[in-house]
Design an enzyme around this catalytic site. Structure first.
Site, mmCIF file in Angstrom:
data_model
loop_
_atom_site.group_PDB
_atom_site.id
_atom_site.type_symbol
_atom_site.label_atom_id
_atom_site.label_comp_id
_atom_site.label_asym_id
_atom_site.label_seq_id
_atom_site.Cartn_x
_atom_site.Cartn_y
_atom_site.Cartn_z
ATOM 1 N N LEU A 203 5.978 15.981 5.117
ATOM 2 C CA LEU A 203 4.570 15.946 4.741
ATOM 3 C C LEU A 203 3.861 14.857 5.537
ATOM 4 C CD1 LEU A 203 4.835 16.352 0.868
ATOM 5 C CD2 LEU A 203 4.302 18.104 2.573
ATOM 6 N N GLY A 223 7.206 10.127 3.755
ATOM 7 C CA GLY A 223 7.533 8.929 4.520
ATOM 8 C C GLY A 223 7.349 7.661 3.698
ATOM 9 N N ASP A 227 2.778 -0.153 5.847
ATOM 10 C CA ASP A 227 2.707 -0.851 7.130
ATOM 11 C C ASP A 227 1.327 -1.368 7.514
ATOM 12 O OD1 ASP A 227 1.431 1.534 7.583
ATOM 13 O OD2 ASP A 227 2.251 1.803 9.589
ATOM 14 N N ASN A 229 -1.220 0.192 8.290
ATOM 15 C CA ASN A 229 -1.749 1.026 9.369
ATOM 16 C C ASN A 229 -1.350 0.579 10.776
ATOM 17 O OD1 ASN A 229 -3.169 3.036 7.905
ATOM 18 N ND2 ASN A 229 -4.762 1.546 7.448
ATOM 19 N N ARG A 230 -0.195 -0.055 10.908
ATOM 20 C CA ARG A 230 0.262 -0.449 12.238
ATOM 21 C C ARG A 230 0.930 0.704 12.975
ATOM 22 N NH1 ARG A 230 2.453 -4.518 9.191
ATOM 23 N NH2 ARG A 230 4.559 -3.784 9.633
ATOM 24 N N LEU A 249 -0.868 18.146 2.626
ATOM 25 C CA LEU A 249 -1.407 18.601 1.352
ATOM 26 C C LEU A 249 -2.858 19.052 1.535
ATOM 27 C CD1 LEU A 249 -0.027 15.886 -1.096
ATOM 28 C CD2 LEU A 249 0.987 18.076 -0.453
ATOM 29 N N LEU A 263 -3.141 7.067 0.214
ATOM 30 C CA LEU A 263 -2.491 7.250 -1.082
ATOM 31 C C LEU A 263 -1.152 6.537 -1.049
ATOM 32 C CD1 LEU A 263 -3.098 11.052 -1.796
ATOM 33 C CD2 LEU A 263 -4.411 9.110 -2.639
#
Length: 343
Positions: A203, A223, A227, A229-230, A249, A263
């Site tokens: 996903l 997953g 992080d 967003n790195r 989704l 999320l």
């Protein structure tokens, strides 16, 4: 606000600059890194203060209730006192019997899920890309996932893969983790589920495929990555390299996300569980996704909404109080517990 790091050096690990003192072995942190250290110290002090306050409040409440009970008994006759004590014992036994029955029902549901439930994998093979505090945050999310799955009327067959290194160490510190009704694998899902590789579906919001319905023959992978967003697109790249299917989704079909477009792992798991119960994506999204992250319901007749990046990553602007309440809520899970939607 981003949860502070667990050590002064985490600012360096996250891209902060540090220099080596020419006359000594000490590391000189940049001003930004020093601010992070001070932020960490303030957060730790605040956390310890809150913990002490809760402990003291709990102690005072216990003493107050005990005093009230003793005063009530003292005001009664011997016969009335015996009846009240017996009534209290009876109520306590009823509560214990009810809890025991609920535990048995939960165990039965989870055992049934192992035989024929929807398989959902949380991929924990990213611990080398996370700082200790990020790993800790993910572990809390996993604990909440287990709590929600245990309460669900239609639980999934939950798998945790990549339970090694620091991730495995922190997981094993969770109370009762060794008794959890989940599949635990030190290796990757590819190794553990090699025979069912054709049914693996990662996903990820970067996929062009949209999940219309959950297929019981498929194994959906989330997953496990916090992080800040790195590592954008890392799960899509991983799935492509492994030659497995991907999907996202159908969030954009039912609602528009506002400024917060991420999320948590536990939110994704809860959305999947709600869909298994209701077979209604819209209801599942609106029951799970917080109001602060929703702009409005999407108009099915309008143009397709802009694809929302609902990756398995944690929003760095989350406030300390929100994190504290989330962890406190997690701790009320069955063992005592923000990022994919799929990253």
């Amino acid at each position: 606000m981003e949860e502070p790091s667990d050590s002064p050096m985490e600012g360096v690990e996250n891209g902060e600059k540090a220099t080596q003192c020419p006359n000594c072995s000490a590391v000189v942190l940049s001003k930004s890194a020093q601010k992070k250290v001070l932020k960490q110290q303030r957060w730790e002090a605040k956390k310890a203060e809150k913990k002490a306050q809760e402990k003291e409040h709990k102690k005072r409440e216990g003493e107050r209730k005990r005093k009230e009970w003793e005063e009530t008994l003292a005001s009664l006759s011997e016969e009335e006192r015996l009846k009240m004590i017996e009534s209290r014992k009876s109520l306590r036994k009823e509560r214990m019997d009810k809890r025991s029955e609920e535990r048995d029902q939960k165990t039965e549901r989870l055992n049934r899920a192992k035989e024929c439930g929807q398989k959902i994998v949380i991929d924990l093979d990213f611990s080398h890309l996370m700082t200790p505090s990020e790993i800790h945050s993910l572990v809390q999310q996993i604990m909440y996932c287990y709590a929600v799955n245990g309460r669900s009327s239609e639980p999934c067959h939950l798998w945790l893969t990549g339970c090694k290194g620091e991730m495995g160490t922190q997981l094993r510190r969770l109370p009762g983790f060794d008794k959890w009704s989940v599949e635990r694998e030190d290796g990757s899902y590819i190794e553990a589920l090699q025979s069912g590789k054709k049914n693996l579906v990662y996903l990820t919001a970067d996929s062009e495929n949209v999940v219309d319905d959950l297929d019981r023959s498929k194994i959906y992978i989330i997953g496990g990555l916090v992080d800040r967003n790195r590592w954008k697109g890392i799960t899509m790249k991983k799935a492509e390299e492994q030659g497995i299917q991907t999907a996202k989704l159908p969030i954009g079909k039912y609602l528009n996300m506002c400024s917060s477009q991420v999320l948590t792992v536990n939110q994704v798991v809860e959305i999947l569980l709600k869909y298994l119960e209701t077979k209604d994506w819209k209801a599942s999204f609106f029951q799970v996704i917080p109001q602060r992250k929703r702009l409005q319901a999407a108009d099915d007749s309008s143009e397709e909404p802009q694809q929302q990046k609902v990756e398995g990553r944690e929003k760095s602007e989350e406030k300390d109080d929100d994190q504290y309440e989330s962890k406190k809520q997690c701790a009320n899970g069955p063992s005592s517990l923000e990022d994919v939607t799929a990253a």
